[in-house]
Scaffold this motif. Structure first.
Motif: not given
Length: 149
Positions: A98-111
């Protein structure tokens, strides 16, 4: 289209739609994703996708692309089983991808977001060829020659 071409196209777009049945209703949701081998991977919060996966329900994932200038495009459909990724080694590996591809999930506010995987039982795709008049329009929008206003 061959499966490898379908997977290449699927990996080339950041957003697709997951479809599944939850509480007797068909649910189709947009989400960002990436492809890991033949699996479609995404992260989510606890909710309907997790419930569907826990029941080992079948799911579908669709992504597409359309070029207005050439009036051509493609669509890829993956059918399979949706499941939660819970092995720590897999979670670590997917996080690195995920980090390598630069894909940032929409679910970021979830713990504690959940990783999900759709393991395909079938992968299919289709291409929409451009129309005969699209090539000479070169960026302008027009109706087909036989269209009526």
């Amino acid at each position: 289209m061959p499966v490898d071409e379908c997977l290449r196209l699927l990996a080339s777009v950041p957003v697709g739609r997951v479809g599944f049945v939850a509480d007797g209703e068909v649910v189709v949701l947009p989400l960002n994703h990436f492809v890991d081998g033949q699996d479609v991977i995404f992260r989510t919060a606890h909710g309907s996708k997790i419930s569907a996966a826990e029941g080992q329900n079948r799911a579908a994932f669709e992504a597409d692309y359309y070029n207005e200038q050439t009036q051509s495009g493609w669509s890829v459909l993956v059918n399979g089983r949706m499941e939660v990724v819970d092995a720590e080694a897999d979670i670590q590996r997917l996080g690195l991808i995920l980090s390598r591809l630069g894909v940032y999930p929409w679910v970021t506010a979830v713990r504690h977001p959940f990783w999900m995987r759709i393991r395909p039982t079938s992968v299919s795709g289709r291409q929409t060829p451009g129309t005969r008049w699209a090539s000479h329009l070169a960026g302008t929008y027009s109706q087909p020659p036989d269209a009526v206003d």
